[in-house]
Write a protein that holds these residues in place. Structure first.
Motif, PDB file in Angstrom:
ATOM      1  N   VAL B 469       6.746   1.009   2.836  1.00 49.38           N
ATOM      2  CA  VAL B 469       5.857   0.597   3.749  1.00 49.38           C
ATOM      3  C   VAL B 469       6.631  -0.139   4.986  1.00 49.38           C
ATOM      4  N   GLU B 470       7.731  -0.542   4.829  1.00 52.26           N
ATOM      5  CA  GLU B 470       8.489  -1.204   5.903  1.00 52.26           C
ATOM      6  C   GLU B 470       8.737  -0.134   7.076  1.00 52.26           C
ATOM      7  N   MET B 471       9.095   1.045   6.556  1.00 49.79           N
ATOM      8  CA  MET B 471       9.355   1.916   7.432  1.00 49.79           C
ATOM      9  C   MET B 471       8.245   2.410   8.208  1.00 49.79           C
ATOM     10  N   THR B 472       7.103   2.711   7.598  1.00 45.33           N
ATOM     11  CA  THR B 472       5.846   3.072   8.081  1.00 45.33           C
ATOM     12  C   THR B 472       5.242   2.079   9.293  1.00 45.33           C
ATOM     13  N   GLU B 473       5.620   0.934   8.676  1.00 48.87           N
ATOM     14  CA  GLU B 473       4.892  -0.430   9.729  1.00 48.87           C
ATOM     15  C   GLU B 473       6.196  -0.505  10.932  1.00 48.87           C
ATOM     16  N   PHE B 474       7.461  -0.131  10.700  1.00 51.54           N
ATOM     17  CA  PHE B 474       8.167   0.178  11.929  1.00 51.54           C
ATOM     18  C   PHE B 474       7.913   1.092  12.897  1.00 51.54           C
ATOM     19  N   LEU B 475       7.393   2.140  12.266  1.00 51.15           N
ATOM     20  CA  LEU B 475       7.458   3.585  13.133  1.00 51.15           C
ATOM     21  C   LEU B 475       5.928   3.559  13.606  1.00 51.15           C
ATOM     22  N   TYR B 476       4.990   2.913  13.047  1.00 57.37           N
ATOM     23  CA  TYR B 476       3.532   2.913  13.408  1.00 57.37           C
ATOM     24  C   TYR B 476       2.816   1.541  13.620  1.00 57.37           C
ATOM     25  N   PRO B 477       1.761   1.558  14.615  1.00 57.64           N
ATOM     26  CA  PRO B 477       1.198  -0.071  14.589  1.00 57.64           C
ATOM     27  C   PRO B 477       0.210   0.013  13.626  1.00 57.64           C
ATOM     28  N   VAL B 478       0.757  -0.339  12.358  1.00 60.49           N
ATOM     29  CA  VAL B 478      -0.362  -0.423  11.298  1.00 60.49           C
ATOM     30  C   VAL B 478       0.228  -1.569  10.509  1.00 60.49           C
ATOM     31  N   LEU B 479      -0.452  -2.295   9.471  1.00 58.65           N
ATOM     32  CA  LEU B 479      -0.155  -3.169   8.592  1.00 58.65           C
ATOM     33  C   LEU B 479      -0.705  -2.533   7.242  1.00 58.65           C
ATOM     34  N   ALA B 480      -0.021  -2.630   6.373  1.00 57.26           N
ATOM     35  CA  ALA B 480      -0.507  -2.094   4.901  1.00 57.26           C
ATOM     36  C   ALA B 480      -0.774  -3.421   4.197  1.00 57.26           C
ATOM     37  N   LEU B 481      -2.248  -3.307   4.036  1.00 56.35           N
ATOM     38  CA  LEU B 481      -2.626  -4.728   3.003  1.00 56.35           C
ATOM     39  C   LEU B 481      -2.439  -4.564   1.558  1.00 56.35           C
ATOM     40  N   TRP B 482      -2.250  -3.318   1.284  1.00 52.01           N
ATOM     41  CA  TRP B 482      -1.791  -3.044  -0.236  1.00 52.01           C
ATOM     42  C   TRP B 482      -1.146  -1.488  -0.304  1.00 52.01           C
ATOM     43  N   ARG B 483      -0.464  -1.587  -0.986  1.00 53.02           N
ATOM     44  CA  ARG B 483       0.111  -0.155  -1.476  1.00 53.02           C
ATOM     45  C   ARG B 483       0.184  -0.240  -2.857  1.00 53.02           C
ATOM     46  N   ARG B 484      -0.520   0.181  -3.830  1.00 54.26           N
ATOM     47  CA  ARG B 484      -0.498  -0.127  -5.291  1.00 54.26           C
ATOM     48  C   ARG B 484      -0.959   0.968  -6.183  1.00 54.26           C
ATOM     49  N   GLU B 485      -0.613   0.918  -7.548  1.00 51.68           N
ATOM     50  CA  GLU B 485      -1.091   1.632  -8.499  1.00 51.68           C
ATOM     51  C   GLU B 485      -2.462   1.322  -8.729  1.00 51.68           C
ATOM     52  N   VAL B 486      -3.420   2.248  -9.106  1.00 53.24           N
ATOM     53  CA  VAL B 486      -4.653   2.003  -9.484  1.00 53.24           C
ATOM     54  C   VAL B 486      -5.065   2.279 -10.991  1.00 53.24           C
ATOM     55  N   PRO B 487      -5.241   1.062 -11.798  1.00 53.30           N
ATOM     56  CA  PRO B 487      -5.389   1.123 -12.996  1.00 53.30           C
ATOM     57  C   PRO B 487      -6.910   1.858 -13.239  1.00 53.30           C
ATOM     58  N   ASP B 488      -6.797   2.624 -14.425  1.00 53.26           N
ATOM     59  CA  ASP B 488      -7.761   3.697 -14.965  1.00 53.26           C
ATOM     60  C   ASP B 488      -7.815   4.949 -14.360  1.00 53.26           C
ATOM     61  N   SER B 489      -6.865   5.307 -13.226  1.00 53.31           N
ATOM     62  CA  SER B 489      -7.037   6.541 -12.501  1.00 53.31           C
ATOM     63  C   SER B 489      -6.400   7.743 -13.056  1.00 53.31           C
ATOM     64  N   GLY B 490      -5.641   7.465 -14.251  1.00 60.29           N
ATOM     65  CA  GLY B 490      -4.994   8.324 -15.035  1.00 60.29           C
ATOM     66  C   GLY B 490      -5.980   8.920 -16.156  1.00 60.29           C
ATOM     67  N   GLY B 491      -6.414   9.968 -16.292  1.00 62.77           N
ATOM     68  CA  GLY B 491      -7.224  10.610 -17.034  1.00 62.77           C
ATOM     69  C   GLY B 491      -7.064   9.978 -18.538  1.00 62.77           C
ATOM     70  N   PRO B 492      -8.384   9.581 -18.947  1.00 62.12           N
ATOM     71  CA  PRO B 492      -8.044   9.231 -20.605  1.00 62.12           C
ATOM     72  C   PRO B 492      -7.828  10.071 -21.421  1.00 62.12           C
ATOM     73  N   GLY B 493      -6.947   9.783 -22.464  1.00 63.70           N
ATOM     74  CA  GLY B 493      -6.748  10.904 -23.458  1.00 63.70           C
ATOM     75  C   GLY B 493      -5.839  10.118 -24.506  1.00 63.70           C
ATOM     76  N   ARG B 494      -5.597  11.190 -25.765  1.00 65.82           N
ATOM     77  CA  ARG B 494      -4.581  10.476 -26.893  1.00 65.82           C
ATOM     78  C   ARG B 494      -3.363  10.362 -25.903  1.00 65.82           C
ATOM     79  N   HIS B 495      -2.865  11.129 -24.925  1.00 63.85           N
ATOM     80  CA  HIS B 495      -1.926  10.865 -23.989  1.00 63.85           C
ATOM     81  C   HIS B 495      -2.719  10.678 -22.795  1.00 63.85           C
ATOM     82  N   ARG B 496      -2.325   9.744 -22.102  1.00 63.53           N
ATOM     83  CA  ARG B 496      -2.867   9.278 -20.787  1.00 63.53           C
ATOM     84  C   ARG B 496      -2.476   9.938 -19.483  1.00 63.53           C
TER      85      ARG B 496
END
Lengths: 706, 769
Positions: B469-496
């Motif tokens: 994120v720091e390289m992105t913000e250093f190079l481009y005029p943006v602020l990242a409010l979050w960058r995170r894993e999303v719970p439940d986004s993995g397909g449910p299964g015996r193995h997820r």
């Protein structure tokens, strides 16, 4: 009368070297004693004292300092044997250490593992999510506060960690190296809650841009800091009880030492210490031999470490990889490029001969060890070829079974390929040397150099049997094999010869040309930190050297390259000079015209390296000179040895290293037996014993098929 | 769609018979080769030494390319590759970066040998450049290949090549993504092979013509130089190798490397039962304003040691969601390399001899000029790869050992967003253009023995990475409010399935709106399907918060973590759009995780509790999808058993029966595995199919009793975060097939209502082929 002692605590053995600065160099070896490694240290010190004919307290009372390198912290990290730590970070960005920039899936894996994508995992996370907590706060890239620190939320997070039994907390916030105010405040809040909790701030441990590596570095440092503190406290107390009055120093990855009590605060800087000892030793020996460009190869039973010395200085790196994480630690560049003597030869599904990367490890070891290993290794091939003596290693104290070696090679390699056992062994030897050459070349070329301008040093149990072969593959003309007292404890010798080295750094990304005052101020802050740090070591220095550096990069290119900066007041010309140095270095590394000047140059990280030169420079003592170059007096016998698949076995003289004298010339092919290793002098080369007892192998004729 | 262009078929490159190609070369061209006897005569020692050296040459080329490139797509995301090919272009050694490119490199060399040998000639010191996806080399115009013939003693000995993705090569849209393109003329112009280096000199005129088209000409010029440099490294090291071992030996090793890879793949195929397997997938929307679903379908047939991939039935080319033949072949390689050749050296020239492609011209993955193909690799080629992977997984799942290489589908596309504007943070404002790279951290599919890798990356770029994120913000005029894993986004299964992730950015350091181009899909239907009853991973979702409170929140000391805090008027972004992002607004991207494996109701409850603890799933999903009741971190065994029983009953109540179960149980001790859910049992002289979980005999292989349910897409679980009706007109459903006896799920998917029925046991090995 004063001693300097280097102690190298490895996974299996603890080595020590003592130098009295008056021509005496002693070495000792004793088993390591996990989990309390300090016992092994005392054991080995006792052995040194015994050789001196003194008691341990008598020896320690006369010891100027002990330089100590330990693998225990690195082992603890690799084995995951660390206490729970807490992690506080910027809200919205906790998952940096779980996403790992994706590269955490493959960093540090061999080419073989890289290709097998379906065999990979990211199961080496640093800590459970319940110990990684976010606090509301935010800085931007210029260090401006975008969101102020929510102290109530922070207190609650700290309380939650402490309630869960955490006794050490790593703090790493976005852009903290530009403005550490929120990290400082968090440390105060932890201290308010419990002043005994160990706290590490990323703005102190690793004030460098790129949060994933900074987070990981700070967390790992926190994981090993308390353990290192406890270990060193115990060790130092014991040594003091035994009348050590001089400082106990701890080796760092950067090739310099630091006072034991200073080490735990930035514990991560010590993790590579045992890896770098060999390179430091090569620098010291090179100074004595007048070698400025050295490829240092340290080959053990399970590892092959390659380091570089260029123009008398070890080649440095600013990051390393531990447990698949990028770690920011100023380090000597040491590449683990193979699996050493225990590398297993095997046939892949296509029936092709392959060697490594799998190793027979210490257990079961090569087949010829007779510990149940059935897979053929380099060591087994060397035994079949006659390179290793049939009676075994360590003068026969470690017996080897030729029968088991032959059997392993026959079943696994020779029969399936339709070769004789001897042919198969010769193929293993040749392939091993050629592939080591490829990997060594990668190490040298990637550092921006041509291997042909280097001398190669070989030490460790398994290096000298192969070094002339792999040196020829990369075009190196001269090989040095230390044979004297320190040969088997070369890393400890390196420790004994080290100075104190401290570094302070700070990322302050900016575009060249920039205000020289900005650089001057950065360097002033860093130099003050380094000077204060050196003062805290409790050691008297001959001199203190401060080196200023800036890591720079072309605006549009990723690779950062370190450029030196002059000392004293800085003007625009000095900045320009640094930029020019950067460009020259960049061109050397990546090729002429590789850089893209038109896009501009950025300064990223400012660094000051301080070296406190100790009033000691251990040197290897000289050995008696021979009466004539003819080494017949050192000849112990002869046996059939095969060093070249095409030429087959040839009756080859075998020499006893203890009887070699300065000036002896060994025409290859020849074998030199040392209790801890075996040296091969191939046909077409000559080995000359120098005044320090090193064997120098040079090519005398056109290269034969190695 | 504009009219066909007569004469354009000249540029459509296809695999060739090497001997025929050799014969077709002009007599003035001397070509080095070796006989089979010379290949056979190689001793193992020389073979291994030279093979390893060739690896080291390729490795050094890749390092050179990576270090000299200026594009973050190369340096930070590793979207590039490089190769050494024999004299006729067959790939001997390839890099481990973008594996789709492997399917395109040789096509360009074949084409060059056929069309450039006589005029302007192929000579020592030449390098060619191409970005024509019909010719090959890359999959879309952004993939630019620079390649050179290597000569020894006046004879053409080999080829080296270097390819990387360029950030922008002109055309209507930023980053050369043109969301409304009608045809290729709105995109970056494809350039057939031109001689960019002649007699070892970069040709200034050609280089200028090349660079002039880009919005970031400096980067393109730098990458051109990097690729020339990488080829130089390759040539010098090949010459050194030839000098040490002799040209014939080196060539013999090259030939044997390909033959070795071919033999090993053929042996592996021979060891598998013959059969044929099908898969069908969709791209939702084809261009700005479209609301259709666009289908690719493949039937994979394995006979003996050979594979045939038949794409007949794939929809006609449409909008911007097309790729050329090279894209289809690249898609096949993205699946085949890791799944079938993870343990075989990637001498791709040999591996590619083991399959044929059957395809109709003018279709989504074999588009005819002048179709728009700018999205080729991240849309249709990728989908092609995922469908091939699904077929190969079904094939391997018959065997427990080979099943180790089975994997449910990974993140099914690159969620593409390009921003461009003015960075006003320095004294001198500077323009910027950036592809948001974070969506490279997709989730991997679950495996029969393990969960998918969370934010493991993209399956087609095994060594991809995302910037800090720091390289992105250093190079481009943006602020990242979050960058995170999303719970439940993995397909449910015996193995997820592995979870995907999300990023929220707001402009920071610019006073004017930045341009925003969107070009991706995978919102309305699943592109990350599960296997063996495992559910699909999440749908993607991009959201624009126009009337946002973000500035006020930050100023008042609050950092938002949910969209609802930021704005009351959220706008789901369409898949293809030319838009903008103004100061004070927020743009949020959520990309895909991987599909699950096996029925989630059979997942080890302790694994569910661990997932909950590690925030890979939510408490809601633990109960509603996995049927696991967790109280203060611990599994309530009894409540879990009850909940799971309740859910099985719910399945019984909501499903309709397709045939009745037999009421007979098979002896599970004496069966043959068909897949994770079904087994084949011997009955008299014939065979029957039974449930592997409850042993119920379900039918005879012609007819298998199943229960089916269709309901709203959200029945698949909380990972269905986008509403299909926002994107397409066709109804999209959750469809599940279960065992009509024990109610274990055999198949769970989010598909259009008309999606073909999966075979599910109606295809025993005996019947196949």
């Amino acid at each position: 009368m004063a001693y300097v002692i280097g102690v190298d605590v490895g996974g299996t053995f603890t080595d020590a070297v003592l130098d009295d600065d008056a021509g005496t160099v002693l070495a000792a070896k004793s088993p390591s004693t996990p989990p309390d490694y300090s016992r092994g240290v005392l054991d080995v010190l006792g052995l040194l004292a015994e050789q001196l004919g003194k008691s341990l307290p008598e020896m320690l009372a006369e010891t100027h300092h002990i330089a100590h390198g330990t693998t225990s912290s690195l082992n603890a990290l690799v084995m995951g044997n660390v206490p729970p730590v807490g992690f506080l970070t910027t809200k919205g960005h906790r998952d940096s250490i779980f996403i790992m920039n994706v590269e955490g899936r493959y960093l540090g894996r061999s080419p073989h593992e890289l290709q097998n994508v379906l065999g990979q995992a990211k199961d080496h996370t640093l800590l459970p999510k319940r110990h990684a907590l976010e606090v509301t706060e935010r800085m931007d890239r210029d260090g401006n506060v975008v969101v102020r620190l929510d102290e109530d939320e922070a207190r609650a997070a700290i309380r939650a960690l402490l309630d869960d039994g955490v006794r050490a907390i790593a703090v790493s916030l976005l852009w903290s190296f530009r403005n550490p105010a929120h990290e400082h405040r968090l440390r105060e809040l932890v201290a308010e809650a419990d002043p005994d909790v160990f706290v590490a701030l990323s703005s102190e441990v690793s004030p460098r841009i790129r949060e994933f590596a900074r987070n990981a570095t700070t967390i790992m440092s926190t994981q090993i800091g308390p353990g290192l503190r406890d270990y060193l406290t115990t060790l130092e107390d014991t040594l003091r009880e035994n009348r050590l009055s001089g400082p106990l120093l701890v080796m760092q990855s950067n090739g310099g030492a630091v006072a034991a009590k200073e080490a735990p605060a930035t514990a991560i800087s010590t993790v590579g210490s045992v890896l770098t000892g060999g390179v430091v030793g090569s620098v010291a020996l090179g100074r004595q031999l007048g070698h400025r460009n050295i490829i240092s190869t340290d080959v053990g039973g399970t590892t092959f470490l390659a380091g570089l010395v260029v123009d008398g200085e070890p080649v440095r790196d600013t990051t390393t990889v531990i447990n698949h994480h990028p770690i920011n630690v100023p380090t000597l560049r040491v590449d683990a490029i193979g699996s050493g003597g225990g590398a297993i030869a095997w046939l892949d599904a296509g029936g092709n001969l392959r060697i490594g990367p799998r190793s027979a490890q210490a257990v079961p070891g090569p087949a010829c060890y007779g510990n149940g290993g059935t897979e053929p290794t380099n060591t087994d091939a060397n035994l079949v070829l006659g390179i290793l003596p049939e009676r075994g290693l360590l003068g026969g104290r470690k017996p080897l079974s030729l029968e088991l070696a032959r059997q392993a090679i026959e079943t696994q390699i020779a029969k399936p390929l339709g070769l004789s056992v001897e042919e198969a062994a010769a193929a293993i030897y040749t392939v091993q040397n050629a592939q080591t050459g490829d990997l060594l070349r990668k190490t040298v070329v990637e550092a921006g150099h041509d291997p042909r301008g280097f001398v190669l040093y070989a030490f460790g149990g398994a290096g000298p049997a192969h070094c002339a072969g792999y040196a020829a593959e990369v075009g190196v003309g001269e090989v040095v094999v230390p044979l004297g007292p320190v040969a088997s404890a070369f890393s400890a010798y390196g420790l004994a010869s080290s100075d104190i080295a401290l570094a302070a750094e700070l990322s302050d990304p900016t575009t060249v040309p920039f205000d020289p005052a900005r650089a001057e101020q950065n360097f002033a802050v860093l130099e003050k930190q380094v000077r204060e740090g050196l003062d805290r070591q409790g050691v008297k220095f001959d001199t203190v050297e401060l080196h200023r550096e800036i890591d720079m990069r072309y605006t549009m290119q990723l690779a950062e390259v370190t450029a030196p900066v002059v000392s004293g007041p800085l003007d625009a010309a000095a900045i320009e000079e640094a930029a020019t140095a950067f460009e020259e270095r960049y061109a050397a590394l990546y090729g002429k015209d590789a850089g893209f000047r038109e896009a501009g140059i950025q300064a990223i990280t400012f660094r000051v390296r301080g070296i406190g030169i100790l009033p000691f420079s251990p040197e290897l003592p000289t050995i008696p000179a021979a009466d004539s170059p003819d080494p017949a007096e050192a000849r112990a016998g002869h046996r059939p040895v095969c060093l070249d698949a095409a030429a087959g076995y040839a009756d080859t003289p075998v020499y006893d290293y203890r009887k070699l004298r300065a000036g002896h010339e060994l025409a290859g092919p020849a074998i030199v037996e040392v209790p801890t290793t075996t040296v091969v002098v191939p046909g077409g080369t000559t080995g000359t014993v120098d005044s320090l007892g090193n064997l120098i192998i040079r090519r005398t004729s056109a290269r034969s098929a190695s | 769609m504009s009219m066909p262009i007569f004469g354009s078929e000249t540029f459509a490159s296809r695999p060739v018979d090497p001997e025929e190609l050799r014969r077709s070369l002009p007599s003035t061209m001397d070509v080095h080769s070796v006989s089979q006897e010379q290949v056979d005569a190689l001793d193992p020692l020389t073979y291994e030494v030279v093979r390893h050296r060739l690896w080291s040459v390729t490795d050094e080329m890749g390092e050179a390319l990576k270090r000299m490139s200026g594009s973050p797509i190369v340096t930070d995301a590793n979207d590039f590759d490089f190769a050494i090919s024999d004299e006729l272009g067959q790939e001997v050694q390839v890099g481990l970066y973008n594996t789709m490119l492997v399917g395109a490199v040789d096509l360009a060399i074949y084409w060059t040998l056929r069309n450039r040998a006589a005029n302007p000639g192929i000579a020592e010191g030449d390098m060619f450049l191409t970005n024509d996806p019909w010719v090959g080399g890359g999959l879309h115009q952004n993939d630019v290949m620079v390649y050179q013939p290597v000569f020894h003693d006046g004879k053409l000995f080999a080829w080296t090549s270097a390819i990387c993705h360029e950030p922008d090569l002109g055309g209507v849209g930023l980053g050369s993504f043109s969301p409304a393109a009608e045809d290729v003329f709105s995109e970056s112009l494809p350039t057939p092979p031109v001689k960019v280096v002649r007699d070892f000199e970069l040709q200034r005129d050609v280089a200028d013509v090349w660079v002039r088209r880009s919005r970031v000409p400096m980067l393109v010029a730098l990458d051109l130089r990097a690729k020339v440099g990488a080829n130089n490294v390759g040539r010098e090291r090949l010459h050194a190798l030839i000098e040490q071992y002799g040209a014939d030996t080196v060539k013999a090793v090259m030939k044997r490397m390909m033959a070795d890879a071919e033999t090993r793949l053929r042996d592996k195929l021979t060891s598998l039962p013959d059969g044929s397997w099908s898969a069908t997938g969709y791209q939702d929307q084809s261009h700005e304003g479209d609301r259709g679903l666009h289908k690719i379908t493949v039937t994979t047939t394995k006979t003996g040691d050979h594979l045939t991939f038949d794409f007949t039935g794939t929809d006609p080319q449409s909008g911007v969601v097309n790729c050329t033949y090279a894209g289809m072949r690249g898609g096949v390689m993205l699946a085949l390399l890791p799944i079938l050749a993870g343990d075989i050296p990637w001498s791709a020239g040999g591996l590619m001899r083991c399959f044929d492609l059957i395809t109709e011209e003018g279709t989504l993955n074999n588009a005819t000029y002048p179709a728009a193909v700018g999205r080729g690799p991240i849309g249709p080629a990728w989908l092609t790869g995922n469908l091939v992977a699904e077929c190969l997984s079904q094939m391997l799942d018959r065997d427990l050992e080979l099943g180790k290489n089975v994997q449910a589908t990974c993140c099914g596309t690159w969620d593409t967003a390009v921003i461009a504007g003015l960075d006003e943070r320095a004294e001198q404002p500077a323009p910027f253009l950036n592809i948001i790279m974070e969506p490279m951290s997709g989730g991997y599919g679950a495996r029969p023995h393990a969960d998918g890798i969370d934010t493991g990356g993209l399956f087609c770029i095994p060594m991809g990475r995302i910037p800090d994120v720091e390289m992105t913000e250093f190079l481009y005029p943006v602020l990242a409010l979050w960058r995170r894993e999303v719970p439940d986004s993995g397909g449910p299964g015996r193995h997820r399935g592995g979870v995907g992730a999300s990023i929220a950015i707001t402009p920071h350091g610019t006073s004017i709106p930045m341009g925003l181009v969107l070009a991706s899909n995978g919102k309305a239907v699943s592109q990350n399907g599960g296997l063996a009853g495992g559910h699909p991973g999440n749908t993607g979702l991009d959201v624009l918060a126009r009337q946002s409170r973000v500035s006020e929140l930050l100023a008042s000391g609050r950092m938002p973590s949910e969209l609802s805090e930021i704005s009351d008027s959220l706008e789901p972004a369409q898949n293809y759009a030319s838009s903008y992002l103004a100061p004070g607004e927020v743009f949020v991207m959520t990309w895909q995780g991987g599909g699950g494996y096996g029925d989630p109701l059979t997942r080890d409850p302790r694994a569910v509790a661990r997932d909950l603890r590690e925030q890979k799933i939510t408490a809601d999903a633990a109960r509603s999808v996995y049927g696991v009741v967790v109280e203060s971190g611990t599994v309530d065994e009894a409540a879990t058993a009850g909940e799971r029983e309740r859910q099985r009953s719910a399945r019984r109540e909501r499903s309709s029966l397709l045939g009745a179960p037999s009421g007979r149980k098979a002896d599970l001790a004496a069966v043959k595995r068909l897949d994770d859910n079904l087994v084949e049992v011997a009955v008299g002289d014939g065979a029957a199919v039974a449930c592997r979980h409850c042993a119920e005999v379900l039918g005879d292989g012609e007819d298998v009793a199943l229960a089916v349910y269709e309901g709203p897409a959200t029945d698949a679980g909380p990972q269905i975060i986008a509403n299909a009706a926002d994107y397409v007109d066709a109804p999209v459903v959750f469809r599940q097939y279960c065992c009509p006896s024990c109610w274990t799920a055999f198949y769970s998917a989010v598909v259009p209502a008309g999606h073909p029925a999966p075979p599910l046991g109606r295809q025993t090995p005996a019947r196949a082929a």
